[in-house]
Design a protein around this motif. Sequence first.
Motif, PDB file in Angstrom:
ATOM      1  N   VAL A  50       0.877  -1.170   0.000  1.00 44.75           N
ATOM      2  CA  VAL A  50       0.000   0.000   0.000  1.00 44.75           C
ATOM      3  C   VAL A  50       0.916   1.221   0.000  1.00 44.75           C
ATOM      4  CG1 VAL A  50      -1.817   1.254   1.198  1.00 44.75           C
ATOM      5  CG2 VAL A  50      -1.749  -1.233   1.326  1.00 44.75           C
ATOM      6  N   GLY A  51       1.114   1.821  -1.160  1.00 44.57           N
ATOM      7  CA  GLY A  51       2.020   2.960  -1.279  1.00 44.57           C
ATOM      8  C   GLY A  51       3.442   2.517  -0.973  1.00 44.57           C
ATOM      9  N   GLN A  52       4.095   3.175  -0.018  1.00 40.43           N
ATOM     10  CA  GLN A  52       5.456   2.837   0.387  1.00 40.43           C
ATOM     11  C   GLN A  52       5.494   1.657   1.352  1.00 40.43           C
ATOM     12  OE1 GLN A  52       8.435   4.502  -0.347  1.00 40.43           O
ATOM     13  NE2 GLN A  52       7.409   5.748  -1.884  1.00 40.43           N
ATOM     14  N   ASP A  53       4.382   1.354   2.011  1.00 40.68           N
ATOM     15  CA  ASP A  53       4.335   0.322   3.051  1.00 40.68           C
ATOM     16  C   ASP A  53       3.956  -1.028   2.473  1.00 40.68           C
ATOM     17  OD1 ASP A  53       4.823   2.348   4.918  1.00 40.68           O
ATOM     18  OD2 ASP A  53       2.682   2.769   5.098  1.00 40.68           O
ATOM     19  N   LYS A  54       4.397  -2.086   3.169  1.00 38.32           N
ATOM     20  CA  LYS A  54       4.017  -3.448   2.811  1.00 38.32           C
ATOM     21  C   LYS A  54       3.522  -4.134   4.079  1.00 38.32           C
ATOM     22  CE  LYS A  54       7.091  -4.004  -1.069  1.00 38.32           C
ATOM     23  NZ  LYS A  54       8.119  -4.808  -1.704  1.00 38.32           N
ATOM     24  N   TYR A  55       2.315  -4.668   4.012  1.00 40.77           N
ATOM     25  CA  TYR A  55       1.709  -5.331   5.154  1.00 40.77           C
ATOM     26  C   TYR A  55       1.766  -6.840   4.952  1.00 40.77           C
ATOM     27  CZ  TYR A  55      -0.002  -0.715   6.294  1.00 40.77           C
ATOM     28  OH  TYR A  55      -0.078   0.611   6.614  1.00 40.77           O
ATOM     29  N   ILE A  56       2.113  -7.563   6.012  1.00 38.91           N
ATOM     30  CA  ILE A  56       2.203  -9.016   5.970  1.00 38.91           C
ATOM     31  C   ILE A  56       0.949  -9.578   6.628  1.00 38.91           C
ATOM     32  CG2 ILE A  56       3.569 -11.038   6.590  1.00 38.91           C
ATOM     33  CD1 ILE A  56       5.002  -8.982   4.783  1.00 38.91           C
ATOM     34  N   VAL A  57       0.256 -10.464   5.914  1.00 39.78           N
ATOM     35  CA  VAL A  57      -0.964 -11.085   6.422  1.00 39.78           C
ATOM     36  C   VAL A  57      -0.713 -12.577   6.587  1.00 39.78           C
ATOM     37  CG1 VAL A  57      -3.394 -11.547   5.971  1.00 39.78           C
ATOM     38  CG2 VAL A  57      -2.401  -9.389   5.242  1.00 39.78           C
ATOM     39  N   LYS A  58      -1.024 -13.112   7.778  1.00 36.48           N
ATOM     40  CA  LYS A  58      -0.924 -14.552   8.038  1.00 36.48           C
ATOM     41  C   LYS A  58      -2.334 -15.043   8.362  1.00 36.48           C
ATOM     42  CE  LYS A  58       3.812 -14.540   9.350  1.00 36.48           C
ATOM     43  NZ  LYS A  58       4.849 -15.093  10.153  1.00 36.48           N
ATOM     44  N   LEU A  59      -2.941 -15.711   7.405  1.00 39.21           N
ATOM     45  CA  LEU A  59      -4.343 -16.121   7.551  1.00 39.21           C
ATOM     46  C   LEU A  59      -4.530 -17.190   8.610  1.00 39.21           C
ATOM     47  CD1 LEU A  59      -5.522 -16.188   3.847  1.00 39.21           C
ATOM     48  CD2 LEU A  59      -5.873 -14.418   5.555  1.00 39.21           C
ATOM     49  N   GLU A  60      -3.563 -18.101   8.715  1.00 37.22           N
ATOM     50  CA  GLU A  60      -3.692 -19.182   9.682  1.00 37.22           C
ATOM     51  C   GLU A  60      -3.785 -18.639  11.113  1.00 37.22           C
ATOM     52  OE1 GLU A  60      -2.811 -23.519  10.175  1.00 37.22           O
ATOM     53  OE2 GLU A  60      -2.990 -22.636   8.210  1.00 37.22           O
ATOM     54  N   MET A  61      -3.029 -17.579  11.391  1.00 41.35           N
ATOM     55  CA  MET A  61      -3.021 -16.975  12.727  1.00 41.35           C
ATOM     56  C   MET A  61      -4.022 -15.823  12.846  1.00 41.35           C
ATOM     57  SD  MET A  61       1.103 -16.973  13.205  1.00 41.35           S
ATOM     58  CE  MET A  61       1.061 -15.875  14.573  1.00 41.35           C
ATOM     59  N   ARG A  62      -4.649 -15.460  11.725  1.00 41.62           N
ATOM     60  CA  ARG A  62      -5.570 -14.325  11.678  1.00 41.62           C
ATOM     61  C   ARG A  62      -4.888 -13.052  12.151  1.00 41.62           C
ATOM     62  NH1 ARG A  62     -11.465 -16.406  13.693  1.00 41.62           N
ATOM     63  NH2 ARG A  62     -11.703 -18.037  12.171  1.00 41.62           N
ATOM     64  N   ARG A  63      -3.746 -12.755  11.542  1.00 35.11           N
ATOM     65  CA  ARG A  63      -2.960 -11.591  11.935  1.00 35.11           C
ATOM     66  C   ARG A  63      -2.505 -10.793  10.724  1.00 35.11           C
ATOM     67  NH1 ARG A  63      -0.022 -11.630  17.314  1.00 35.11           N
ATOM     68  NH2 ARG A  63      -1.403 -12.956  18.490  1.00 35.11           N
ATOM     69  N   CYS A  64      -2.322  -9.508  10.947  1.00 35.79           N
ATOM     70  CA  CYS A  64      -1.779  -8.603   9.940  1.00 35.79           C
ATOM     71  C   CYS A  64      -0.843  -7.643  10.671  1.00 35.79           C
ATOM     72  CB  CYS A  64      -2.907  -7.846   9.252  1.00 35.79           C
ATOM     73  SG  CYS A  64      -2.330  -6.685   8.005  1.00 35.79           S
ATOM     74  N   THR A  65       0.154  -7.133   9.976  1.00 37.21           N
ATOM     75  CA  THR A  65       1.089  -6.228  10.629  1.00 37.21           C
ATOM     76  C   THR A  65       0.467  -4.870  10.955  1.00 37.21           C
ATOM     77  OG1 THR A  65       1.972  -5.651   8.455  1.00 37.21           O
ATOM     78  CG2 THR A  65       3.192  -7.269   9.728  1.00 37.21           C
ATOM     79  N   CYS A  66      -0.674  -4.551  10.391  1.00 39.25           N
ATOM     80  CA  CYS A  66      -1.361  -3.303  10.766  1.00 39.25           C
ATOM     81  C   CYS A  66      -2.057  -3.448  12.123  1.00 39.25           C
ATOM     82  CB  CYS A  66      -2.370  -2.891   9.695  1.00 39.25           C
ATOM     83  SG  CYS A  66      -3.852  -3.901   9.629  1.00 39.25           S
ATOM     84  N   ARG A  67      -2.224  -4.676  12.602  1.00 37.01           N
ATOM     85  CA  ARG A  67      -2.802  -5.041  13.904  1.00 37.01           C
ATOM     86  C   ARG A  67      -4.293  -4.732  14.061  1.00 37.01           C
ATOM     87  NH1 ARG A  67      -0.391  -2.580  18.426  1.00 37.01           N
ATOM     88  NH2 ARG A  67      -1.365  -4.222  19.629  1.00 37.01           N
ATOM     89  N   MET A  68      -4.958  -4.298  13.003  1.00 35.51           N
ATOM     90  CA  MET A  68      -6.387  -4.009  13.084  1.00 35.51           C
ATOM     91  C   MET A  68      -7.190  -5.290  13.308  1.00 35.51           C
ATOM     92  SD  MET A  68      -6.966  -0.757  12.726  1.00 35.51           S
ATOM     93  CE  MET A  68      -8.481  -0.401  11.904  1.00 35.51           C
ATOM     94  N   TRP A  69      -6.764  -6.377  12.668  1.00 37.01           N
ATOM     95  CA  TRP A  69      -7.462  -7.652  12.808  1.00 37.01           C
ATOM     96  C   TRP A  69      -7.346  -8.149  14.241  1.00 37.01           C
ATOM     97  CZ3 TRP A  69      -6.723 -11.911   8.533  1.00 37.01           C
ATOM     98  CH2 TRP A  69      -7.769 -12.829   8.611  1.00 37.01           C
ATOM     99  N   ASP A  70      -6.179  -7.955  14.867  1.00 42.70           N
ATOM    100  CA  ASP A  70      -5.982  -8.370  16.258  1.00 42.70           C
ATOM    101  C   ASP A  70      -6.847  -7.553  17.208  1.00 42.70           C
ATOM    102  OD1 ASP A  70      -4.034 -10.045  15.284  1.00 42.70           O
ATOM    103  OD2 ASP A  70      -2.376  -8.741  15.855  1.00 42.70           O
ATOM    104  N   ILE A  71      -6.913  -6.259  16.965  1.00 39.69           N
ATOM    105  CA  ILE A  71      -7.613  -5.360  17.883  1.00 39.69           C
ATOM    106  C   ILE A  71      -9.124  -5.500  17.775  1.00 39.69           C
ATOM    107  CG2 ILE A  71      -8.045  -2.923  18.401  1.00 39.69           C
ATOM    108  CD1 ILE A  71      -5.117  -2.413  17.554  1.00 39.69           C
ATOM    109  N   PHE A  72      -9.650  -5.478  16.549  1.00 34.16           N
ATOM    110  CA  PHE A  72     -11.095  -5.483  16.355  1.00 34.16           C
ATOM    111  C   PHE A  72     -11.708  -6.868  16.256  1.00 34.16           C
ATOM    112  CE2 PHE A  72     -10.209  -1.199  14.517  1.00 34.16           C
ATOM    113  CZ  PHE A  72     -10.885  -0.488  15.474  1.00 34.16           C
TER     114      PHE A  72
END
Length: 146
Positions: A50-72
């Motif tokens: 996304v633009g200059q940033d790159k986010y890593i998504v791990k579906l098995e753990m239901r996690r993303c480096t933006c941490r929105m999935w963990d929080i919400f």
Amino acid sequence: MNQLRTHEEKVSSWRHEYSLNCLELYYDFLKIAQFYVVEANGDDGFEVPVGQDKYIVKLEMRRCTCRMWDIFGIPCTHGIRALQYLKRDPLREIHWWYTKKAYLLTYHHKIQPVPSEKFWTVDPAHAMYPPNMMSQVGRPRVKRIR
């Protein structure tokens, strides 16, 4: 009692499996996710630039480096895009605490009505009396407080 009853009635009237606020947030994420591109590593890891940033998504753990999935507990925009890449339904990845069943479990226990004081029976054996007066430890004050 009334508040619990009204909340339970409100939850029972939901037409969907998830809460309305949860679905609103999910659909907002879904609109944003349409513009992202997904790069898969062949396993359950995904990279979403996304633009200059790159986010890593791990579906098995239901996690993303933006941490929105963990929080919400709702898949973030990057997670939604990764799930769509695998042709899986992102709506099924929402955490169970947003379900209708979880909300109804919250209001499952009812508060029983209590009769007024007029109908209370007072047992003399359970009566409470104030504690005995005791003199305080230490020297008494000499000067009066003005």
